[in-house]
Design a protein around this motif. Structure first.
Motif, short mmCIF file in Angstrom:
data_model
loop_
_atom_site.label_atom_id
_atom_site.label_comp_id
_atom_site.label_asym_id
_atom_site.label_seq_id
_atom_site.Cartn_x
_atom_site.Cartn_y
_atom_site.Cartn_z
N ARG A 42 0.85 -1.19 0.00
CA ARG A 42 0.00 0.00 0.00
C ARG A 42 0.88 1.24 0.00
NH1 ARG A 42 -5.30 1.28 3.49
NH2 ARG A 42 -5.25 3.53 3.28
N ILE A 43 0.55 2.19 -0.87
CA ILE A 43 1.30 3.44 -0.95
C ILE A 43 0.31 4.60 -0.93
CG2 ILE A 43 2.86 4.84 -2.34
CD1 ILE A 43 3.96 2.25 -3.53
N GLU A 44 0.55 5.53 -0.02
CA GLU A 44 -0.28 6.73 0.07
C GLU A 44 0.20 7.74 -0.97
OE1 GLU A 44 -2.85 6.75 2.15
OE2 GLU A 44 -2.24 4.86 3.11
N ASP A 45 -0.72 8.35 -1.70
CA ASP A 45 -0.41 9.36 -2.71
C ASP A 45 0.77 8.93 -3.59
OD1 ASP A 45 -2.45 11.01 -1.75
OD2 ASP A 45 -1.11 11.98 -0.31
N PRO A 46 0.63 7.81 -4.29
CA PRO A 46 1.76 7.28 -5.05
C PRO A 46 2.18 8.18 -6.21
CG PRO A 46 -0.26 6.15 -5.65
CD PRO A 46 -0.59 7.02 -4.48
N SER A 47 3.46 8.29 -6.39
CA SER A 47 4.03 9.02 -7.53
C SER A 47 3.93 8.12 -8.76
CB SER A 47 5.49 9.35 -7.26
OG SER A 47 6.24 8.15 -7.18
N GLU A 48 4.27 8.68 -9.90
CA GLU A 48 4.31 7.89 -11.14
C GLU A 48 5.30 6.73 -10.99
OE1 GLU A 48 5.49 8.53 -15.83
OE2 GLU A 48 4.79 10.25 -14.69
N ASP A 49 6.45 7.00 -10.38
CA ASP A 49 7.45 5.94 -10.16
C ASP A 49 6.93 4.85 -9.23
OD1 ASP A 49 9.27 7.19 -11.83
OD2 ASP A 49 10.36 8.16 -10.19
N ALA A 50 6.21 5.25 -8.19
CA ALA A 50 5.66 4.26 -7.26
C ALA A 50 4.61 3.39 -7.96
CB ALA A 50 5.05 4.95 -6.05
N LEU A 51 3.77 3.99 -8.80
CA LEU A 51 2.80 3.22 -9.56
C LEU A 51 3.51 2.24 -10.49
CD1 LEU A 51 0.09 5.87 -10.50
CD2 LEU A 51 -0.11 3.99 -8.86
N PHE A 52 4.56 2.71 -11.14
CA PHE A 52 5.34 1.84 -12.02
C PHE A 52 5.83 0.61 -11.24
CE2 PHE A 52 9.13 0.14 -13.88
CZ PHE A 52 8.91 0.19 -15.25
N MET A 53 6.37 0.83 -10.06
CA MET A 53 6.91 -0.28 -9.26
C MET A 53 5.80 -1.25 -8.85
SD MET A 53 9.98 1.59 -7.08
CE MET A 53 9.00 1.57 -5.64
N LEU A 54 4.64 -0.72 -8.43
CA LEU A 54 3.53 -1.60 -8.04
C LEU A 54 3.06 -2.44 -9.22
CD1 LEU A 54 1.31 0.67 -5.77
CD2 LEU A 54 2.52 -1.40 -5.09
N ILE A 55 2.94 -1.82 -10.38
CA ILE A 55 2.48 -2.54 -11.57
C ILE A 55 3.53 -3.55 -12.02
CG2 ILE A 55 1.78 -2.30 -13.99
CD1 ILE A 55 0.75 0.57 -13.14
N ASP A 56 4.79 -3.16 -11.97
CA ASP A 56 5.88 -4.04 -12.35
C ASP A 56 5.95 -5.28 -11.46
OD1 ASP A 56 8.12 -4.60 -14.07
OD2 ASP A 56 9.46 -4.04 -12.42
N ASP A 57 5.50 -5.18 -10.21
CA ASP A 57 5.50 -6.30 -9.27
C ASP A 57 4.32 -7.26 -9.47
OD1 ASP A 57 7.83 -5.50 -8.06
OD2 ASP A 57 6.84 -4.52 -6.35
N LEU A 58 3.36 -6.90 -10.33
CA LEU A 58 2.21 -7.77 -10.54
C LEU A 58 2.64 -9.06 -11.24
CD1 LEU A 58 -0.52 -5.22 -11.71
CD2 LEU A 58 -0.17 -6.18 -9.42
N ASN A 59 1.91 -10.14 -10.96
CA ASN A 59 2.17 -11.43 -11.61
C ASN A 59 0.83 -12.14 -11.81
OD1 ASN A 59 1.57 -13.18 -9.24
ND2 ASN A 59 3.35 -12.14 -8.38
N SER A 60 0.86 -13.28 -12.44
CA SER A 60 -0.38 -13.99 -12.76
C SER A 60 -0.78 -15.03 -11.72
CB SER A 60 -0.27 -14.65 -14.13
OG SER A 60 0.79 -15.57 -14.14
N SER A 61 -0.11 -15.06 -10.58
CA SER A 61 -0.46 -16.08 -9.58
C SER A 61 -1.03 -15.51 -8.29
CB SER A 61 0.74 -16.98 -9.29
OG SER A 61 1.80 -16.23 -8.76
N ASP A 62 -0.31 -14.63 -7.61
CA ASP A 62 -0.78 -14.19 -6.30
C ASP A 62 -0.77 -12.68 -6.09
OD1 ASP A 62 1.93 -13.84 -6.18
OD2 ASP A 62 2.22 -14.90 -4.29
N ASN A 63 -0.48 -11.94 -7.13
CA ASN A 63 -0.48 -10.47 -7.03
C ASN A 63 -0.94 -9.94 -8.39
OD1 ASN A 63 -0.10 -7.94 -5.84
ND2 ASN A 63 2.01 -7.80 -6.55
N THR A 64 -2.22 -10.14 -8.69
CA THR A 64 -2.74 -9.94 -10.03
C THR A 64 -3.30 -8.55 -10.31
OG1 THR A 64 -4.93 -10.80 -9.42
CG2 THR A 64 -3.31 -12.40 -10.25
N PHE A 65 -3.47 -7.72 -9.28
CA PHE A 65 -4.06 -6.40 -9.53
C PHE A 65 -3.60 -5.37 -8.51
CE2 PHE A 65 -7.00 -8.50 -6.62
CZ PHE A 65 -7.23 -7.52 -5.68
#
Length: 101
Positions: A15-38
């Motif tokens: 969880r990130i409060e007021d995420p920057s563009e870079d923080a959003l990039f990192m959250l999306i980059d960490d997504l996978n198809s098994s246990d962190n899908t969204f």
């Protein structure tokens, strides 16, 4: 630091409060198809009037949903570029903050 205007939270619990563009990039980059899908981004309040989400697609890429009930907007697109997703969501969320003031 003041109150958070919005937050991003992934299925894995990051969880990130007021995420920057870079923080959003990192959250999306960490997504996978098994246990962190969204990841969901929405105002830090009860019954938010807008939200956006990014979900991993089985066939590759991401589904991006943007919904704003006050503007009657509901947009669903597929995208492969995490850079573009993070940038577009940052711009979209900034427009919500400006109109709320």
């Amino acid at each position: 630091m003041g109150a958070a205007y919005y937050r991003a939270e992934s299925e894995s619990g990051d969880r990130i409060e007021d995420p920057s563009e870079d923080a959003l990039f990192m959250l999306i980059d960490d997504l996978n198809s098994s246990d962190n899908t969204f990841v969901i981004i929405q105002p830090d309040e009860d019954d938010p009037v807008w939200f956006s989400s990014v979900a991993v697609l089985d066939e590759g890429g991401y589904e991006v949903v943007r919904r704003d009930t006050t503007r009657r907007e509901h947009d669903v697109v597929t995208e492969t570029s995490i850079d573009r997703i993070a940038r577009d969501l940052t711009i979209w969320m900034a427009a919500r903050s400006i109109s709320a003031r």
